[in-house]
Design a protein around this motif. Structure first.
Motif, PDB file in Angstrom:
ATOM      1  N   SER A 207       0.819  -1.214   0.000  1.00 51.72           N
ATOM      2  CA  SER A 207       0.000   0.000   0.000  1.00 51.72           C
ATOM      3  C   SER A 207       0.850   1.260   0.000  1.00 51.72           C
ATOM      4  O   SER A 207       0.538   2.228  -0.703  1.00 51.72           O
ATOM      5  N   PHE A 208       1.950   1.250   0.784  1.00 54.00           N
ATOM      6  CA  PHE A 208       2.766   2.450   0.918  1.00 54.00           C
ATOM      7  C   PHE A 208       4.008   2.426   0.040  1.00 54.00           C
ATOM      8  O   PHE A 208       4.718   3.428  -0.038  1.00 54.00           O
ATOM      9  N   GLY A 209       4.279   1.312  -0.619  1.00 51.58           N
ATOM     10  CA  GLY A 209       5.479   1.225  -1.435  1.00 51.58           C
ATOM     11  C   GLY A 209       5.250   1.590  -2.887  1.00 51.58           C
ATOM     12  O   GLY A 209       6.188   1.540  -3.682  1.00 51.58           O
ATOM     13  N   LEU A 242       1.849  -1.300  10.926  1.00 49.55           N
ATOM     14  CA  LEU A 242       1.332  -0.269  10.022  1.00 49.55           C
ATOM     15  C   LEU A 242       2.037   1.063  10.254  1.00 49.55           C
ATOM     16  O   LEU A 242       2.427   1.742   9.283  1.00 49.55           O
ATOM     17  N   ALA A 243       2.212   1.445  11.530  1.00 52.67           N
ATOM     18  CA  ALA A 243       2.860   2.733  11.819  1.00 52.67           C
ATOM     19  C   ALA A 243       4.312   2.744  11.368  1.00 52.67           C
ATOM     20  O   ALA A 243       4.788   3.743  10.802  1.00 52.67           O
ATOM     21  N   LEU A 244       5.041   1.649  11.585  1.00 55.82           N
ATOM     22  CA  LEU A 244       6.458   1.611  11.221  1.00 55.82           C
ATOM     23  C   LEU A 244       6.644   1.602   9.709  1.00 55.82           C
ATOM     24  O   LEU A 244       7.427   2.396   9.158  1.00 55.82           O
ATOM     25  N   GLY A 247       5.034   4.852   8.161  1.00 56.69           N
ATOM     26  CA  GLY A 247       5.826   6.041   8.475  1.00 56.69           C
ATOM     27  C   GLY A 247       7.154   6.062   7.744  1.00 56.69           C
ATOM     28  O   GLY A 247       7.566   7.104   7.212  1.00 56.69           O
ATOM     29  N   ALA A 248       7.852   4.926   7.686  1.00 55.19           N
ATOM     30  CA  ALA A 248       9.154   4.879   7.032  1.00 55.19           C
ATOM     31  C   ALA A 248       9.044   5.170   5.539  1.00 55.19           C
ATOM     32  O   ALA A 248       9.817   5.967   4.981  1.00 55.19           O
ATOM     33  N   GLY A 265       5.600  17.995   6.900  1.00 50.16           N
ATOM     34  CA  GLY A 265       4.912  17.997   8.188  1.00 50.16           C
ATOM     35  C   GLY A 265       3.431  17.749   8.033  1.00 50.16           C
ATOM     36  O   GLY A 265       2.816  17.002   8.805  1.00 50.16           O
ATOM     37  N   THR A 266       2.823  18.365   7.016  1.00 46.49           N
ATOM     38  CA  THR A 266       1.398  18.154   6.773  1.00 46.49           C
ATOM     39  C   THR A 266       1.125  16.708   6.368  1.00 46.49           C
ATOM     40  O   THR A 266       0.123  16.106   6.787  1.00 46.49           O
ATOM     41  N   ARG A 267       2.015  16.140   5.553  1.00 54.58           N
ATOM     42  CA  ARG A 267       1.843  14.740   5.158  1.00 54.58           C
ATOM     43  C   ARG A 267       1.910  13.821   6.372  1.00 54.58           C
ATOM     44  O   ARG A 267       1.117  12.873   6.511  1.00 54.58           O
ATOM     45  N   MET A 268       2.857  14.098   7.277  1.00 54.64           N
ATOM     46  CA  MET A 268       2.971  13.258   8.461  1.00 54.64           C
ATOM     47  C   MET A 268       1.753  13.404   9.366  1.00 54.64           C
ATOM     48  O   MET A 268       1.311  12.435  10.008  1.00 54.64           O
ATOM     49  N   GLN A 269       1.187  14.598   9.436  1.00 56.65           N
ATOM     50  CA  GLN A 269      -0.035  14.760  10.215  1.00 56.65           C
ATOM     51  C   GLN A 269      -1.193  13.984   9.603  1.00 56.65           C
ATOM     52  O   GLN A 269      -2.019  13.408  10.316  1.00 56.65           O
ATOM     53  N   PHE A 270      -1.261  13.952   8.273  1.00 58.57           N
ATOM     54  CA  PHE A 270      -2.303  13.149   7.623  1.00 58.57           C
ATOM     55  C   PHE A 270      -2.081  11.666   7.903  1.00 58.57           C
ATOM     56  O   PHE A 270      -3.039  10.916   8.123  1.00 58.57           O
ATOM     57  N   LEU A 271      -0.804  11.241   7.895  1.00 57.27           N
ATOM     58  CA  LEU A 271      -0.505   9.850   8.239  1.00 57.27           C
ATOM     59  C   LEU A 271      -0.944   9.542   9.671  1.00 57.27           C
ATOM     60  O   LEU A 271      -1.483   8.461   9.950  1.00 57.27           O
ATOM     61  N   GLN A 272      -0.711  10.502  10.568  1.00 61.21           N
ATOM     62  CA  GLN A 272      -1.157  10.311  11.945  1.00 61.21           C
ATOM     63  C   GLN A 272      -2.670  10.143  12.020  1.00 61.21           C
ATOM     64  O   GLN A 272      -3.182   9.273  12.746  1.00 61.21           O
ATOM     65  N   LEU A 273      -3.398  10.961  11.265  1.00 58.57           N
ATOM     66  CA  LEU A 273      -4.859  10.851  11.242  1.00 58.57           C
ATOM     67  C   LEU A 273      -5.286   9.493  10.709  1.00 58.57           C
ATOM     68  O   LEU A 273      -6.207   8.858  11.253  1.00 58.57           O
TER      69      LEU A 273
END
Length: 587
Positions: A207-209, A242-244, A247-248, A265-273
């Protein structure tokens, strides 16, 4: 200064190094634009550790983690000048979260219920990071001149998400639950667990790759499956995976979130959401499944105990629905009555008694439904087997659901034909008390003499209703007579079939317990005493509470009836003068 013994120093140093590595990693990887880290995992590690220790042992972990925090912040954070205040805030946040969790969910297993999950979120995901966020924002505003609101939001979201995501798995590991759960797995279950974790990892990477399609929904499928099949450990591990991975890969510019046209920073906040939404989907499901698993386990244990009792009891145990139809009949009915349990299920219980007792049976059932908090004792004549008529004593109590509504009745039924035959014989010989139906003083004397002459030992108990004269004076003699009859009914229900209950005179009663030791007799008599004190008698003017005092004396063959009665009477005298509502044994 914190003193640490040599045996404890090494584990504390290892824990401090682990805390330092986590601090350094999150600061190096998730700190953008000179602000706070967008993801903070260290608090989850420390809070999880504190929840496994009593408060008096918190000083060691807090000390080594303070040093680790100061070092990491000095090297990769806001510098040495602000390292100490940040360390204090980090330690305070962990202490607040652990303290609240200790108070809200003391010694509760991880993710054992949704109540635990709510308390966990409030303590470590809301209150603790909210307090630390405003403290940190104030320090940053004073020391670095940065806007406090932005840093407060980033601090809170990073700390809250990091704690909620990683703390469950840390708690499972540190409490030893993860190791115990893995040890309990057989090879097939362990292989299944490993396959599920591998599947979660593969689909998270897929999904993230890649950057072509928004496949953020894809990891949900194996995560839900892992939660259902692997329980709390699989659910917590899936969220960490999922978080590791997410996030990586997002940090390295891969995946759907990395393609958003916005600062990192905005992308990481969306990932947090996104991780928060997944977590709030998976963890409640895991907690609900764990709660149902615990409930099913308790039900199985309760059913096993109930089945053991009913299958080995000489009494018949039945369940009736609200209409009075039999829903369950224990196997002992076959031995006692000759009926097969399957033949009786579905039939109205009143149809089994003799016609002259049917109306009494229906009235007793309605009374049990109307007064669900009392145990009701009744006796009926029943035709069994080849038409033989026997007497049965029925003790019934209503069954209520969680809302307090009566759903049926459970009854314990005992064959008392021998006792009834003896009572009838005593009545024919004028040995029965007309008010209570018990043996009178003459019947007691004959029974006691017969037992003494037979050579078998036993015990005699004398009971006296406390303050009975006050009941007669206050409520009238009719109420006093009803109290005597109620005591007689409860006494018959509390003793064995071979025991004799007699009314000696006035408010004094006696119980002959043949072949009973003094300890056995004490248990029987104390059960009767507690049954009396726990029963309120409804009369015309209200409820009457009654207590009883008793004296118990053993008897042997070489004793006379007068000696046994005197010993029991002396014990009764001591019980009454010691405060009443108690038993005393003959000296």
């Amino acid at each position: 200064m914190v003193k640490v013994s040599g045996l404890r120093a090494f584990p504390l140093i290892v824990f401090g190094l682990a805390y330092f590595v986590v601090c350094a990693g999150t600061l190096r990887l998730t700190r953008f634009d000179g602000g706070v880290a967008f993801l903070w995992i260290a608090t989850a590690l420390l809070t999880a550790r504190l929840t496994t220790l009593p408060v008096r042992q918190w000083a060691g972990p807090l000390a080594v983690c303070s040093l680790a925090s100061i070092t990491a912040t000095s090297l990769w954070g806001f510098g040495p000048a602000m390292a100490v205040p940040f360390a204090i805030i980090n330690m305070l946040e962990a202490a607040i979260g652990a303290t609240l969790l200790h108070r809200l969910a003391p010694r509760r297993p991880v993710l054992d219920s949704n109540r635990w999950l709510v308390n966990f979120v409030i303590a470590t995901g809301v209150v603790a990071p909210l307090i630390s966020a405003w403290l940190a924002a104030a320090i940053i505003a004073l020391g670095a001149g940065q806007p406090p609101l932005k840093n407060a939001v980033n601090w809170y979201s990073g700390h809250a998400l990091g704690t909620l995501t990683f703390m469950p798995i840390f708690m499972l590991v540190m409490r030893g639950d993860a190791a115990r759960l893995i040890k309990r797995m057989d090879r097939s279950r362990l292989a299944e667990f490993c396959v599920l974790m591998a599947l979660v990892s593969i689909l998270c990477y897929l999904s993230f790759g890649q950057n072509r399609a928004p496949l953020l929904f894809l990891p949900m499928l194996p995560m839900v499956l892992a939660t259902f099949r692997g329980g709390a450990l699989a659910a917590a591990a899936s969220i960490v995976i999922l978080a590791l991975i997410g996030g990586a890969l997002t940090l390295h510019g891969h995946g759907p979130i990395a393609q958003i046209d916005a600062p990192i920073g905005t992308r990481m906040q969306f990932l947090q959401l996104y991780i928060a939404c997944v977590m709030l989907t998976i963890l409640p499901a895991s907690a609900e499944l764990q709660q149902r698993t615990n409930l099913f386990r308790k039900l199985r244990e309760s059913e096993a105990r109930y089945r053991l009792l009913t299958e080995n009891s000489t009494d018949i145990v039945v369940n009736l629905d609200r209409t009075g139809r039999l829903q369950f009949v224990s196997a002992s009915v076959k031995q006692i009555s000759g009926f097969d349990p399957e033949e009786l299920v579905g039939r109205p219980a009143s149809a089994l008694v003799q016609p002259d007792s049917a109306a009494q049976a229906r009235a007793a059932f309605r009374r049990t439904i109307a007064e669900p908090d009392r145990t009701h004792v009744d006796e009926f004549r029943v035709a069994i087997g080849q038409g033989d008529i026997r007497w049965f004593e029925v003790q019934s109590h209503a069954v209520k659901d969680e809302a307090g509504h009566v759903t049926g009745v459970v009854s314990a039924i005992r064959d008392v034909s021998h006792r009834k035959a003896r009572e009838e014989s005593l009545a024919r010989a004028a040995l029965t008390d007309p008010l209570t139906g018990l043996a009178n003083r003459r019947g007691l004397d004959e029974e006691l003499k017969q037992r003494l002459s037979s050579g078998s030992g036993g015990c005699l108990a004398l009971f006296d209703l406390d303050h009975f004269k006050r009941i007669n004076d206050t409520h009238g003699h009719a109420a006093g007579d009803e109290v005597l009859r109620r005591f007689a009914a409860l006494a018959r229900a509390s003793v064995r079939a071979q025991d004799l209950v007699a009314r000696v005179g006035g408010e004094e009663f006696a119980v002959v317990l043949p072949d009973a030791t003094i300890s056995q007799a004490t248990l029987v008599c104390d059960r009767l005493r507690r049954a009396i004190s726990g029963t309120d008698l409804r009369v015309e003017h209200g409820l009457i509470s009654v207590t009883v005092s008793g004296g118990v004396a053993p008897y042997l063959r070489d004793q006379s009836a007068e000696e046994v009665l005197r010993a029991a009477d002396q014990a009764l005298y001591r019980a009454k003068h010691a405060g009443r509502d108690q038993l005393a044994l003959a000296a």
